[in-house]
Design a protein around this motif. Structure first.
Motif, PDB file in Angstrom:
ATOM      1  N   ARG A  87       0.836  -1.193   0.000  1.00 35.22           N
ATOM      2  CA  ARG A  87       0.000   0.000   0.000  1.00 35.22           C
ATOM      3  C   ARG A  87       0.879   1.253   0.000  1.00 35.22           C
ATOM      4  NH1 ARG A  87      -4.063   0.563   4.456  1.00 35.22           N
ATOM      5  NH2 ARG A  87      -2.222   0.278   5.751  1.00 35.22           N
ATOM      6  N   ARG A  90       4.549   1.537  -1.009  1.00 35.23           N
ATOM      7  CA  ARG A  90       5.602   0.767  -0.336  1.00 35.23           C
ATOM      8  C   ARG A  90       5.926  -0.461  -1.175  1.00 35.23           C
ATOM      9  NH1 ARG A  90       2.035   1.454   4.936  1.00 35.23           N
ATOM     10  NH2 ARG A  90       2.760   3.515   5.512  1.00 35.23           N
ATOM     11  N   LYS A 150       4.446 -10.099  10.244  1.00 33.91           N
ATOM     12  CA  LYS A 150       3.646 -10.149   9.018  1.00 33.91           C
ATOM     13  C   LYS A 150       4.030 -11.364   8.165  1.00 33.91           C
ATOM     14  CE  LYS A 150       3.070  -6.414   6.010  1.00 33.91           C
ATOM     15  NZ  LYS A 150       2.842  -4.965   6.040  1.00 33.91           N
ATOM     16  N   ASN A 175       4.610 -15.049   2.548  1.00 35.77           N
ATOM     17  CA  ASN A 175       5.956 -15.573   2.794  1.00 35.77           C
ATOM     18  C   ASN A 175       5.834 -17.055   3.134  1.00 35.77           C
ATOM     19  OD1 ASN A 175       6.924 -12.922   2.578  1.00 35.77           O
ATOM     20  ND2 ASN A 175       6.660 -12.563   4.773  1.00 35.77           N
TER      21      ASN A 175
HETATM   22  P1  ATP Z   1       2.659  -1.763   7.732  1.00 37.13           P
HETATM   23  O1  ATP Z   1       2.784  -3.227   7.699  1.00 37.13           O
HETATM   24  O2  ATP Z   1       3.972  -1.058   7.904  1.00 37.13           O
HETATM   25  O3  ATP Z   1       1.568  -1.288   8.643  1.00 37.13           O
HETATM   26  P2  ATP Z   1       1.089  -1.679   5.310  1.00 37.13           P
HETATM   27  O4  ATP Z   1       0.054  -2.465   6.006  1.00 37.13           O
HETATM   28  O5  ATP Z   1       0.625  -0.510   4.555  1.00 37.13           O
HETATM   29  O6  ATP Z   1       2.226  -1.224   6.324  1.00 37.13           O
HETATM   30  P3  ATP Z   1       1.752  -3.283   3.056  1.00 37.13           P
HETATM   31  O7  ATP Z   1       1.388  -2.341   2.018  1.00 37.13           O
HETATM   32  O8  ATP Z   1       0.876  -4.465   3.248  1.00 37.13           O
HETATM   33  O9  ATP Z   1       1.980  -2.595   4.426  1.00 37.13           O
HETATM   34  O10 ATP Z   1       3.234  -3.796   2.822  1.00 37.13           O
HETATM   35  C1  ATP Z   1       4.353  -2.946   2.740  1.00 37.13           C
HETATM   36  C2  ATP Z   1       5.195  -3.028   3.980  1.00 37.13           C
HETATM   37  O11 ATP Z   1       5.349  -4.365   4.452  1.00 37.13           O
HETATM   38  C3  ATP Z   1       6.624  -2.578   3.717  1.00 37.13           C
HETATM   39  O12 ATP Z   1       6.760  -1.216   3.980  1.00 37.13           O
HETATM   40  C4  ATP Z   1       7.495  -3.423   4.658  1.00 37.13           C
HETATM   41  O13 ATP Z   1       7.549  -2.804   5.928  1.00 37.13           O
HETATM   42  C5  ATP Z   1       6.703  -4.677   4.832  1.00 37.13           C
HETATM   43  N1  ATP Z   1       7.137  -5.787   3.969  1.00 37.13           N
HETATM   44  C6  ATP Z   1       7.619  -5.740   2.692  1.00 37.13           C
HETATM   45  N2  ATP Z   1       7.816  -6.950   2.195  1.00 37.13           N
HETATM   46  C7  ATP Z   1       7.450  -7.832   3.163  1.00 37.13           C
HETATM   47  C8  ATP Z   1       7.412  -9.238   3.240  1.00 37.13           C
HETATM   48  N3  ATP Z   1       7.759 -10.032   2.218  1.00 37.13           N
HETATM   49  N4  ATP Z   1       6.976  -9.785   4.402  1.00 37.13           N
HETATM   50  C9  ATP Z   1       6.588  -9.019   5.435  1.00 37.13           C
HETATM   51  N5  ATP Z   1       6.609  -7.679   5.424  1.00 37.13           N
HETATM   52  C10 ATP Z   1       7.026  -7.079   4.297  1.00 37.13           C
END
Ligand code: ATP
Length: 284
Positions: A87, A90, A150, A175
């Motif tokens: 999102r 990112r 996550k 993952n």
């Molecule tokens: P956050 O998890 O920081 O609240 P978000 O929910 O907006 O943000 P997503 O858009 O789902 O996040 O994913 C992007 C974020 O997830 C990245 O900024 C990084 O911190 C994290 N991320 C990126 N790749 C992975 C991955 N393979 N596994 C887990 N986390 C990841």
């Protein structure tokens, strides 16, 4: 035959050959390739599976298919992404060893009624991860966690007119193998959680989970799914800050849960607040 065997080998199938006697199938690839995923599916929702190898972004591929008229139930699979997105611009770390997929949905809803859809997709992914033997939690609006880390991320993109949705692309990255080094410090994986399924099985379970949750949502709204979501809510009772796209604070307080419309409910200094969308961080 030789040409087909080469194509299968290129797709990751292991096939032995012996001069004069022919070929022997040894094993299918441990990758989310359409032919392997489709025979593991339980639901009849998925009408077309594409991809299976490395791509820039399955969401971009699915958007192109949606724009070209692909039916609901079309999905693009990948074993790695070169430019996986999350999102707010990112990035989603997408090495070989994960499952990446994007689904084309065409809900007959008004754009204003799509609010709970990210939660519905997250719930579908959580069901799949549960079925694979791990115990997921949900972080509003649509992160899937195991032990607070996550394991899967979800990105919804859509095209709509004033009162009709043209298409939604729901992208999911899971993952499966552990990420190397500090690729994503707060990440975990299905393997680390003890789930051993192969990647084709992971993809099929995620597709089935999404299809079932989505159909339930279209049939009865989010209300009947809300309690299941609450049972997995990682934020309930936590002190959080919610920010908008620009990073400005929308609300700050203790999470009391989610509403029947999927909004995040908070108790703030100024009383109860419900937030339709935003970015949540835990307050220390
Ligand atoms: P956050 O998890 O920081 O609240 P978000 O929910 O907006 O943000 P997503 O858009 O789902 O996040 O994913 C992007 C974020 O997830 C990245 O900024 C990084 O911190 C994290 N991320 C990126 N790749 C992975 C991955 N393979 N596994 C887990 N986390 C990841």
């Amino acid at each position: 035959v030789g040409k087909h065997v080469r194509a299968l080998r290129d797709a990751g199938y292991s096939i032995e050959s012996a001069a004069g006697s022919g070929y022997r199938f040894v094993s299918a690839p441990d990758a989310p390739v359409p032919a392997e995923v489709s025979r593991l599916l339980r639901t009849d929702f998925w009408v077309r599976l594409e991809g299976g190898g490395v791509t820039d972004s399955t969401n971009d591929d699915a958007r192109r298919l949606a724009e070209a008229g692909a039916a609901e139930g079309t999905a693009v699979l990948a074993s790695a992404q070169r430019r996986g997105r999350g999102r707010l611009g990112r990035s989603w770390t997408s090495p070989e060893g994960g499952v990446y997929l994007s689904a084309v949905l065409r809900p007959a809803l008004r754009p204003a009624d799509l609010g709970p859809l990210p939660l519905v997709i997250a719930l579908g992914v959580a069901r799949a991860i549960k079925a694979l033997g791990a115990s997921p939690q949900l972080k509003w609006p649509n992160d899937v966690l195991i032990d607070g880390r996550k394991v899967a991320g979800i990105l919804l993109e859509l095209s709509a007119e004033a009162d009709a949705v043209r298409w939604v692309v729901a992208g999911v990255g899971v993952n499966v193998d552990a990420l190397e080094g500090d690729a994503a410090p707060s990440a975990t994986s299905l393997r680390e959680a003890g789930a051993q399924a192969g990647r084709a099985q992971v993809a099929a379970s995620v597709l089935d989970g999404i299809a079932e949750a989505y159909r339930e949502y279209l049939g009865g709204g989010f209300g009947p799914l809300a309690d299941e979501w609450r049972a997995r809510d990682a934020l309930a009772g936590r002190e959080v800050e919610v920010r908008d796209l620009a990073g400005d604070l929308i609300a700050s307080g203790r999470v009391t849960g989610i509403g029947p419309d999927g909004r995040l409910l908070l108790e703030t200094r100024d009383g109860p607040v419900s937030v339709p969308t935003g970015d949540v961080t835990l307050r220390r």
